[in-house]
Design a protein around this motif. Structure first.
Motif, PDB file in Angstrom:
ATOM      1  N   ALA A  45       0.820  -1.218   0.000  1.00 13.95           N
ATOM      2  CA  ALA A  45       0.000   0.000   0.000  1.00 13.95           C
ATOM      3  C   ALA A  45       0.856   1.271   0.000  1.00 13.95           C
ATOM      4  O   ALA A  45       0.426   2.324  -0.474  1.00 13.95           O
ATOM      5  N   HIS A  46       2.093   1.164   0.495  1.00 11.46           N
ATOM      6  CA  HIS A  46       2.986   2.326   0.526  1.00 11.46           C
ATOM      7  C   HIS A  46       3.656   2.595  -0.819  1.00 11.46           C
ATOM      8  O   HIS A  46       4.043   3.733  -1.096  1.00 11.46           O
ATOM      9  N   PHE A  47       3.801   1.546  -1.658  1.00 18.49           N
ATOM     10  CA  PHE A  47       4.611   1.701  -2.881  1.00 18.49           C
ATOM     11  C   PHE A  47       3.904   1.287  -4.177  1.00 18.49           C
ATOM     12  O   PHE A  47       4.254   1.763  -5.248  1.00 18.49           O
ATOM     13  N   ASN A  48       2.963   0.366  -4.082  1.00 19.31           N
ATOM     14  CA  ASN A  48       2.156  -0.105  -5.226  1.00 19.31           C
ATOM     15  C   ASN A  48       2.880  -1.003  -6.230  1.00 19.31           C
ATOM     16  O   ASN A  48       2.237  -1.637  -7.047  1.00 19.31           O
ATOM     17  N   SER A  49       4.213  -1.031  -6.203  1.00 20.98           N
ATOM     18  CA  SER A  49       4.950  -1.922  -7.103  1.00 20.98           C
ATOM     19  C   SER A  49       6.392  -2.042  -6.642  1.00 20.98           C
ATOM     20  O   SER A  49       6.904  -1.181  -5.913  1.00 20.98           O
ATOM     21  N   LYS A  50       7.061  -3.101  -7.101  1.00 19.65           N
ATOM     22  CA  LYS A  50       8.477  -3.291  -6.799  1.00 19.65           C
ATOM     23  C   LYS A  50       9.296  -2.140  -7.393  1.00 19.65           C
ATOM     24  O   LYS A  50      10.224  -1.628  -6.755  1.00 19.65           O
ATOM     25  N   GLU A  51       8.935  -1.723  -8.598  1.00 14.79           N
ATOM     26  CA  GLU A  51       9.679  -0.648  -9.258  1.00 14.79           C
ATOM     27  C   GLU A  51       9.594   0.649  -8.463  1.00 14.79           C
ATOM     28  O   GLU A  51      10.607   1.325  -8.250  1.00 14.79           O
ATOM     29  N   ASN A  52       8.396   1.004  -7.984  1.00 15.01           N
ATOM     30  CA  ASN A  52       8.236   2.215  -7.175  1.00 15.01           C
ATOM     31  C   ASN A  52       9.044   2.120  -5.884  1.00 15.01           C
ATOM     32  O   ASN A  52       9.640   3.111  -5.438  1.00 15.01           O
ATOM     33  N   LEU A  53       9.040   0.928  -5.285  1.00 16.64           N
ATOM     34  CA  LEU A  53       9.823   0.711  -4.066  1.00 16.64           C
ATOM     35  C   LEU A  53      11.302   0.976  -4.344  1.00 16.64           C
ATOM     36  O   LEU A  53      11.956   1.708  -3.605  1.00 16.64           O
ATOM     37  N   GLN A  54      11.820   0.401  -5.419  1.00 10.88           N
ATOM     38  CA  GLN A  54      13.237   0.561  -5.736  1.00 10.88           C
ATOM     39  C   GLN A  54      13.579   2.011  -6.064  1.00 10.88           C
ATOM     40  O   GLN A  54      14.628   2.516  -5.666  1.00 10.88           O
ATOM     41  N   ILE A  55      12.693   2.690  -6.766  1.00 11.52           N
ATOM     42  CA  ILE A  55      12.920   4.107  -7.083  1.00 11.52           C
ATOM     43  C   ILE A  55      12.986   4.934  -5.802  1.00 11.52           C
ATOM     44  O   ILE A  55      13.875   5.774  -5.633  1.00 11.52           O
ATOM     45  N   LYS A 115      18.671   2.192 -20.105  1.00  8.19           N
ATOM     46  CA  LYS A 115      18.495   3.610 -19.793  1.00  8.19           C
ATOM     47  C   LYS A 115      17.047   4.083 -19.906  1.00  8.19           C
ATOM     48  O   LYS A 115      16.704   5.145 -19.422  1.00  8.19           O
ATOM     49  N   SER A 116      16.201   3.305 -20.573  1.00  5.45           N
ATOM     50  CA  SER A 116      14.797   3.704 -20.678  1.00  5.45           C
ATOM     51  C   SER A 116      14.007   3.283 -19.440  1.00  5.45           C
ATOM     52  O   SER A 116      12.867   3.666 -19.260  1.00  5.45           O
ATOM     53  N   CYS A 117      14.627   2.508 -18.578  1.00  2.00           N
ATOM     54  CA  CYS A 117      13.985   2.025 -17.357  1.00  2.00           C
ATOM     55  C   CYS A 117      13.878   3.176 -16.347  1.00  2.00           C
ATOM     56  O   CYS A 117      14.851   3.914 -16.139  1.00  2.00           O
ATOM     57  N   PRO A 118      12.711   3.366 -15.704  1.00  5.92           N
ATOM     58  CA  PRO A 118      12.559   4.453 -14.720  1.00  5.92           C
ATOM     59  C   PRO A 118      13.604   4.404 -13.603  1.00  5.92           C
ATOM     60  O   PRO A 118      14.066   5.445 -13.146  1.00  5.92           O
ATOM     61  N   ILE A 119      13.967   3.203 -13.179  1.00  6.63           N
ATOM     62  CA  ILE A 119      14.975   3.067 -12.124  1.00  6.63           C
ATOM     63  C   ILE A 119      16.310   3.633 -12.603  1.00  6.63           C
ATOM     64  O   ILE A 119      16.987   4.372 -11.887  1.00  6.63           O
ATOM     65  N   GLN A 120      16.679   3.313 -13.827  1.00  3.46           N
ATOM     66  CA  GLN A 120      17.941   3.815 -14.374  1.00  3.46           C
ATOM     67  C   GLN A 120      17.928   5.329 -14.541  1.00  3.46           C
ATOM     68  O   GLN A 120      18.945   5.993 -14.348  1.00  3.46           O
ATOM     69  N   ARG A 121      16.768   5.872 -14.889  1.00  3.21           N
ATOM     70  CA  ARG A 121      16.672   7.329 -15.041  1.00  3.21           C
ATOM     71  C   ARG A 121      16.875   8.028 -13.700  1.00  3.21           C
ATOM     72  O   ARG A 121      17.533   9.070 -13.625  1.00  3.21           O
ATOM     73  N   VAL A 122      16.326   7.463 -12.633  1.00  2.00           N
ATOM     74  CA  VAL A 122      16.506   8.036 -11.298  1.00  2.00           C
ATOM     75  C   VAL A 122      17.971   7.921 -10.874  1.00  2.00           C
ATOM     76  O   VAL A 122      18.552   8.862 -10.317  1.00  2.00           O
ATOM     77  N   LEU A 123      18.587   6.784 -11.153  1.00  2.00           N
ATOM     78  CA  LEU A 123      20.005   6.600 -10.851  1.00  2.00           C
ATOM     79  C   LEU A 123      20.852   7.618 -11.597  1.00  2.00           C
ATOM     80  O   LEU A 123      21.738   8.257 -11.026  1.00  2.00           O
ATOM     81  N   GLN A 124      20.571   7.763 -12.886  1.00  3.29           N
ATOM     82  CA  GLN A 124      21.341   8.696 -13.705  1.00  3.29           C
ATOM     83  C   GLN A 124      21.193  10.119 -13.188  1.00  3.29           C
ATOM     84  O   GLN A 124      22.167  10.870 -13.110  1.00  3.29           O
ATOM     85  N   ARG A 125      19.969  10.488 -12.799  1.00  4.59           N
ATOM     86  CA  ARG A 125      19.724  11.836 -12.278  1.00  4.59           C
ATOM     87  C   ARG A 125      20.513  12.060 -10.979  1.00  4.59           C
ATOM     88  O   ARG A 125      21.141  13.106 -10.797  1.00  4.59           O
ATOM     89  N   SER A 126      20.518  11.056 -10.094  1.00  5.48           N
ATOM     90  CA  SER A 126      21.238  11.185  -8.822  1.00  5.48           C
ATOM     91  C   SER A 126      22.737  11.324  -9.051  1.00  5.48           C
ATOM     92  O   SER A 126      23.393  12.200  -8.458  1.00  5.48           O
ATOM     93  N   ILE A 127      23.287  10.474  -9.901  1.00  2.00           N
ATOM     94  CA  ILE A 127      24.730  10.517 -10.157  1.00  2.00           C
ATOM     95  C   ILE A 127      25.109  11.813 -10.871  1.00  2.00           C
ATOM     96  O   ILE A 127      26.163  12.399 -10.602  1.00  2.00           O
ATOM     97  N   THR A 128      24.239  12.289 -11.770  1.00  2.00           N
ATOM     98  CA  THR A 128      24.508  13.540 -12.472  1.00  2.00           C
ATOM     99  C   THR A 128      24.553  14.723 -11.504  1.00  2.00           C
ATOM    100  O   THR A 128      25.422  15.601 -11.625  1.00  2.00           O
TER     101      THR A 128
END
Length: 196
Positions: A45-55, A115-128
């Motif tokens: 209920a807090h995240f709705n998906s594994k992907e959202n949790l990881q992001i 790189k099209s994966c939402p998780i990778q985009r968040v990672l790239q943004r953080s590292i940038t």
């Protein structure tokens, strides 16, 4: 902070610890529910998906990274850019060593390089954001006359990041002390060249 937000922060803290030890890819709603002593549906209920949790864990990790690496160096309020950079680098290497020579961001990037994966985009943004911060510090050193006016900040940042990546690798092969010694030897050589 609301009770729901406090609960979520506690979950993210435990998720961060788990992902730091086992890798982001191993972090699932079911596994985290066990770690937190919650039902799977309650956690979902807090995240709705594994992907959202990881992001959200990546975003939480970057907040922890800022607290451990960037903010302590900012609090020095030093006009000496070399001194400030050394504090930042010491904190950065400490971040790496706190995960047994690993780095959550690099490990997560390795797990899935799409790189099209939402998780990778968040990672790239953080590292940038982090790379840009290093670039700004080096630029300040040039503007203040502490570093050579001919120094190219982006190239300098690239070389600095290369030392960190080498330290990351050497830790896993040769251990913390060797990694630490090579890293700082390389940093001192870079700084001397930057001031030439």
């Amino acid at each position: 902070m609301s009770k729901g937000r406090v609960t979520k922060e506690s979950i993210l803290s435990q998720a961060f610890d788990f992902a730091s030890q086992n890798g982001l890819e191993s972090l699932t709603v079911g596994e985290l529910a066990k770690q937190c002593g919650m039902s799977k549906s309650g956690l979902f209920a807090h995240f709705n998906s594994k992907e959202n949790l990881q992001i959200e864990v990546i975003e939480y990790a970057f907040r922890v990274f800022a607290d451990r690496v960037i903010i302590p160096a900012r609090e020095l309020n030093s006009e000496n850019i070399e001194q400030k950079l050394k504090a930042i680098l010491d904190n950065w290497l400490g971040w790496n060593h706190s995960f047994q020579g690993s780095c959550m961001f690099l490990d997560a990037w390795k797990d899935n390089n799409n790189k099209s994966c939402p998780i990778q985009r968040v990672l790239q943004r953080s590292i940038t954001v982090w790379i840009d911060y290093l670039n700004i510090q080096i630029s300040k050193g040039i503007e203040s006359g502490q570093f050579d006016s001919k120094l190219e900040p982006k190239q300098a940042t690239f070389e600095l990041y290369g030392l960190y990546l080498s330290a990351h690798l050497f830790y896993t092969i040769h251990g913390q002390q060797v990694s630490h010694d090579h890293f700082w030897h390389g940093v001192e050589q870079l700084l001397q060249r930057w001031k030439a």
